[in-house]
Design an enzyme around this catalytic site. Structure first.
Site, PDB file in Angstrom:
ATOM      1  N   GLY A 227       0.854  -1.190   0.000  1.00 41.02           N
ATOM      2  CA  GLY A 227       0.000   0.000   0.000  1.00 41.02           C
ATOM      3  C   GLY A 227       0.888   1.237   0.000  1.00 41.02           C
TER       4      GLY A 227
ATOM      5  N   GLY B  73       1.825   3.233  -2.238  1.00 37.48           N
ATOM      6  CA  GLY B  73       1.507   4.382  -3.090  1.00 37.48           C
ATOM      7  C   GLY B  73       0.511   5.332  -2.460  1.00 37.48           C
ATOM      8  N   GLY B  74      -0.015   4.994  -1.295  1.00 39.94           N
ATOM      9  CA  GLY B  74      -1.118   5.755  -0.727  1.00 39.94           C
ATOM     10  C   GLY B  74      -0.697   6.914   0.157  1.00 39.94           C
TER      11      GLY B  74
ATOM     12  N   ARG C  31     -14.987   3.574  11.246  1.00 44.12           N
ATOM     13  CA  ARG C  31     -13.946   2.685  10.696  1.00 44.12           C
ATOM     14  C   ARG C  31     -14.581   1.374  10.248  1.00 44.12           C
ATOM     15  NH1 ARG C  31     -11.809   5.379  14.910  1.00 44.12           N
ATOM     16  NH2 ARG C  31      -9.830   6.520  14.673  1.00 44.12           N
TER      17      ARG C  31
ATOM     18  N   ILE D 295      -1.979  -1.673   9.626  1.00 45.28           N
ATOM     19  CA  ILE D 295      -2.459  -0.297   9.778  1.00 45.28           C
ATOM     20  C   ILE D 295      -3.895  -0.188   9.242  1.00 45.28           C
ATOM     21  CG2 ILE D 295      -2.104   2.082   8.993  1.00 45.28           C
ATOM     22  CD1 ILE D 295       0.923   1.423   8.848  1.00 45.28           C
TER      23      ILE D 295
ATOM     24  N   ASP E  46      -2.702   6.366  18.483  1.00 44.66           N
ATOM     25  CA  ASP E  46      -3.464   6.717  19.692  1.00 44.66           C
ATOM     26  C   ASP E  46      -2.519   7.143  20.825  1.00 44.66           C
ATOM     27  OD1 ASP E  46      -5.870   5.956  18.394  1.00 44.66           O
ATOM     28  OD2 ASP E  46      -5.411   3.867  18.830  1.00 44.66           O
TER      29      ASP E  46
ATOM     30  N   ARG F 137      -1.143  10.601  19.874  1.00 42.04           N
ATOM     31  CA  ARG F 137      -2.169  11.630  20.129  1.00 42.04           C
ATOM     32  C   ARG F 137      -2.336  11.868  21.624  1.00 42.04           C
ATOM     33  NH1 ARG F 137      -6.168   9.118  15.743  1.00 42.04           N
ATOM     34  NH2 ARG F 137      -5.628  10.479  13.992  1.00 42.04           N
TER      35      ARG F 137
ATOM     36  N   HIS G 255      -8.627   0.045  18.413  1.00 47.06           N
ATOM     37  CA  HIS G 255      -8.390   1.293  17.685  1.00 47.06           C
ATOM     38  C   HIS G 255      -9.672   1.777  17.004  1.00 47.06           C
ATOM     39  CE1 HIS G 255      -6.493   4.441  15.403  1.00 47.06           C
ATOM     40  NE2 HIS G 255      -6.934   3.911  14.275  1.00 47.06           N
TER      41      HIS G 255
ATOM     42  N   MET H 147       0.103   9.396  10.900  1.00 46.03           N
ATOM     43  CA  MET H 147       0.084   7.923  10.925  1.00 46.03           C
ATOM     44  C   MET H 147       1.409   7.362  10.419  1.00 46.03           C
ATOM     45  SD  MET H 147      -1.446   5.241  11.737  1.00 46.03           S
ATOM     46  CE  MET H 147      -0.135   4.030  11.858  1.00 46.03           C
TER      47      MET H 147
HETATM   48  P1  NAD Z   1      -5.073   5.791   0.609  1.00 48.71           P
HETATM   49  O1  NAD Z   1      -6.322   5.532  -0.162  1.00 48.71           O
HETATM   50  O2  NAD Z   1      -4.404   7.108   0.458  1.00 48.71           O
HETATM   51  O3  NAD Z   1      -3.994   4.687   0.274  1.00 48.71           O
HETATM   52  C1  NAD Z   1      -4.305   3.328   0.295  1.00 48.71           C
HETATM   53  C2  NAD Z   1      -3.438   2.646  -0.728  1.00 48.71           C
HETATM   54  O4  NAD Z   1      -3.752   1.248  -0.684  1.00 48.71           O
HETATM   55  C3  NAD Z   1      -3.666   3.123  -2.180  1.00 48.71           C
HETATM   56  O5  NAD Z   1      -2.448   3.530  -2.760  1.00 48.71           O
HETATM   57  C4  NAD Z   1      -4.231   1.890  -2.873  1.00 48.71           C
HETATM   58  O6  NAD Z   1      -3.840   1.775  -4.233  1.00 48.71           O
HETATM   59  C5  NAD Z   1      -3.624   0.786  -2.021  1.00 48.71           C
HETATM   60  N1  NAD Z   1      -4.289  -0.493  -2.182  1.00 48.71           N
HETATM   61  C6  NAD Z   1      -5.604  -0.764  -2.296  1.00 48.71           C
HETATM   62  N2  NAD Z   1      -5.778  -2.084  -2.466  1.00 48.71           N
HETATM   63  C7  NAD Z   1      -4.550  -2.653  -2.431  1.00 48.71           C
HETATM   64  C8  NAD Z   1      -4.076  -3.967  -2.535  1.00 48.71           C
HETATM   65  N3  NAD Z   1      -4.905  -4.997  -2.722  1.00 48.71           N
HETATM   66  N4  NAD Z   1      -2.757  -4.180  -2.466  1.00 48.71           N
HETATM   67  C9  NAD Z   1      -1.891  -3.155  -2.265  1.00 48.71           C
HETATM   68  N5  NAD Z   1      -2.283  -1.872  -2.164  1.00 48.71           N
HETATM   69  C10 NAD Z   1      -3.602  -1.632  -2.247  1.00 48.71           C
HETATM   70  O7  NAD Z   1      -5.425   5.517   2.158  1.00 48.71           O
HETATM   71  P2  NAD Z   1      -4.532   5.911   3.437  1.00 48.71           P
HETATM   72  O8  NAD Z   1      -4.933   7.248   3.909  1.00 48.71           O
HETATM   73  O9  NAD Z   1      -3.120   5.608   3.146  1.00 48.71           O
HETATM   74  O10 NAD Z   1      -5.115   4.865   4.519  1.00 48.71           O
HETATM   75  C11 NAD Z   1      -4.894   3.488   4.373  1.00 48.71           C
HETATM   76  C12 NAD Z   1      -5.590   2.709   5.486  1.00 48.71           C
HETATM   77  O11 NAD Z   1      -5.000   3.021   6.751  1.00 48.71           O
HETATM   78  C13 NAD Z   1      -7.065   3.023   5.646  1.00 48.71           C
HETATM   79  O12 NAD Z   1      -7.785   1.833   5.851  1.00 48.71           O
HETATM   80  C14 NAD Z   1      -7.125   3.901   6.877  1.00 48.71           C
HETATM   81  O13 NAD Z   1      -8.354   3.849   7.537  1.00 48.71           O
HETATM   82  C15 NAD Z   1      -6.031   3.272   7.703  1.00 48.71           C
HETATM   83  N6  NAD Z   1      -5.490   4.102   8.785  1.00 48.71           N
HETATM   84  C16 NAD Z   1      -5.175   3.473   9.955  1.00 48.71           C
HETATM   85  C17 NAD Z   1      -4.643   4.192  10.996  1.00 48.71           C
HETATM   86  C18 NAD Z   1      -4.269   3.501  12.269  1.00 48.71           C
HETATM   87  O14 NAD Z   1      -4.069   4.187  13.288  1.00 48.71           O
HETATM   88  N7  NAD Z   1      -4.107   2.198  12.308  1.00 48.71           N
HETATM   89  C19 NAD Z   1      -4.434   5.578  10.868  1.00 48.71           C
HETATM   90  C20 NAD Z   1      -4.753   6.179   9.669  1.00 48.71           C
HETATM   91  C21 NAD Z   1      -5.304   5.429   8.625  1.00 48.71           C
HETATM   92  C1  LMR Z   2      -7.036   7.482  12.782  1.00 44.00           C
HETATM   93  O1  LMR Z   2      -7.175   7.195  13.973  1.00 44.00           O
HETATM   94  O2  LMR Z   2      -6.684   8.613  12.413  1.00 44.00           O
HETATM   95  C2  LMR Z   2      -7.239   6.419  11.739  1.00 44.00           C
HETATM   96  O3  LMR Z   2      -7.782   5.259  12.283  1.00 44.00           O
HETATM   97  C3  LMR Z   2      -7.988   6.899  10.552  1.00 44.00           C
HETATM   98  C4  LMR Z   2      -9.431   7.189  10.834  1.00 44.00           C
HETATM   99  O4  LMR Z   2     -10.286   6.653  10.113  1.00 44.00           O
HETATM  100  O5  LMR Z   2      -9.733   7.978  11.725  1.00 44.00           O
END
Ligand code: NAD
Ligand code: LMR
Length: 340
Positions: free
Chosen positions: A32, A34-35, A110, A140, A173, A176, A200, A251
């Site tokens: 992931g 690229g995200g 979520r 994540i 968390d 924060r 979370h 994050m």
């Molecule tokens: P984003 O959309 O910017 O990036 C997600 C990336 O995943 C994209 O580049 C997409 O192409 C890629 N992707 C999708 N399917 C895929 C696959 N099968 N294989 C590989 N890559 C794939 O999203 P983001 O802002 O980077 O967030 C990603 C995730 O992290 C979300 O589910 C978000 O809720 C979660 N997140 C968790 C926390 C935490 O505290 N754990 C905090 C923030 C965000």
């Molecule tokens: C966060 O805590 O920022 C992440 O889990 C992303 C969200 O959906 O809030």
């Protein structure tokens, strides 16, 4: 930059390496990459000295991120992999960090991400189980309370689940909590660490402010507001980004802090302790078999899971509210894999 590394040690501890030899450096894969999280995380891991090789995978954009990040003048090498090259991306990976999946938009929980992200995470876990079965996996992708059990069940089905090697990243968390508490007390966040336990999302996020030297002085309405802000901090970012996603930069920072802690433990540093969401015996008798509490990390991953310690009456009420929700989220993740 990494003051929070200290904050993650709930009790100040003397860090010490077992040996004076150069640390073994580790191959890390980001799925992931690229995200919104993946890109800054890849950059931060490129400047992490304990990483030797960085393997960046995404269904779109990873080769570009890899080419860009690879110019940073640190020792590690970087390769990017296209959608059809997941197995190659995982070959030899010792640590796999997974931020793949969709983020929230305003008005969503979520759990609303489950339908999309559950299968993404399951399919990536299947590949990790096949290609890099002994890798430590850091999840994540949300909803973490469900995606971690999904990975566990997927690996168990493949006969390669080792609970010591699976982590839900709840470090944001913790980050924060330290920051928000510092805004109340006026202290440097590095000196206001807070242990956060549970899961979370919303009510499952339980900050143990009574165990923090500065947090224990916060009472009444100030305390309720602070707890609420820690539990719903993610919503602040989702609202401010107004449809463009959720926390990405903080994050990426938090994931780097946790990855660094794990890499140090893999290299033999002792007393590396931080909260993380793992297969846990703490509330198993109540049907909650994944839980975040302080965990000592070691070369194999989870070394010791610490109990949550003494709670104030308010914190006990928070735990009572956390457990049923967490149980539901965990069961949902397990059923997704086992119904298939
Ligand atoms: P984003 O959309 O910017 O990036 C997600 C990336 O995943 C994209 O580049 C997409 O192409 C890629 N992707 C999708 N399917 C895929 C696959 N099968 N294989 C590989 N890559 C794939 O999203 P983001 O802002 O980077 O967030 C990603 C995730 O992290 C979300 O589910 C978000 O809720 C979660 N997140 C968790 C926390 C935490 O505290 N754990 C905090 C923030 C965000
Ligand atoms: C966060 O805590 O920022 C992440 O889990 C992303 C969200 O959906 O809030």
């Amino acid at each position: 930059m990494f003051a929070a590394r200290q904050a993650l040690r709930s009790v100040p501890r003397q860090a010490r390496l077992f040996s004076s030899s150069a640390p073994a450096r580790t191959k890390v894969a980001v799925l992931g990459a690229g995200g919104g999280i993946g890109q800054p995380l890849s950059l931060l891991l490129k400047v992490e000295p304990l990483v030797s090789q960085l393997s960046l995978y995404d269904i779109r954009g990873a080769p570009g991120v890899a080419a860009d990040v690879s110019h940073v003048d640190t020792n590690s090498t970087v390769r990017g992999f296209t959608a059809d090259a997941l197995d190659q991306a995982l070959e030899g990976a010792e640590v796999v960090v997974i931020p793949a999946g969709v983020p929230r938009k305003p008005g969503m929980t979520r759990d609303d991400l489950f339908n999309t992200n559950a299968s993404i995470v399951r399919d990536l876990a299947t590949a990790v189980g096949r290609v890099a079965p002994t890798a430590k996996i850091l999840i994540i992708s949300n909803p973490v309370n469900s995606t971690v059990p999904i990975v566990a069940e997927t690996l168990a089905k493949a006969g390669v689940f080792d609970p010591r090697r699976l982590f839900g990243v709840t470090t944001l968390d913790v980050v924060r909590a330290a920051r928000f508490l510092s805004e109340v007390t006026g202290q440097d966040p590095a000196s206001t660490p807070v242990t956060v336990v549970g899961g979370h999302s919303g009510v499952t996020i339980v900050p143990l402010l009574s165990q923090s030297s500065f947090g224990k002085g916060v009472q009444g309405e100030t305390l309720s507001k602070l707890v609420h802000r820690i539990q719903y901090g993610g919503d602040e970012v989702v609202a401010a980004k107004d449809g463009a996603g959720s926390a990405t930069l903080s994050m990426a920072y938090a994931a780097t802090v946790f990855t660094n802690a794990l890499l140090r433990a893999i290299n033999g540093e002792e007393n590396v302790v931080c909260p993380t969401f793992v297969r846990s015996p703490l509330f198993e008798s109540q049907g909650v078999d994944f839980f975040s509490s302080n965990v000592e990390l070691g070369p194999e991953g989870v070394k010791t899971i610490f109990p949550i310690g003494d709670l104030s009456a308010e914190e006990q009420a928070l735990i009572d509210a956390c457990l049923p929700e967490l149980k539901k989220n965990i069961e949902k993740g397990k059923s997704f894999v086992n119904a298939a």
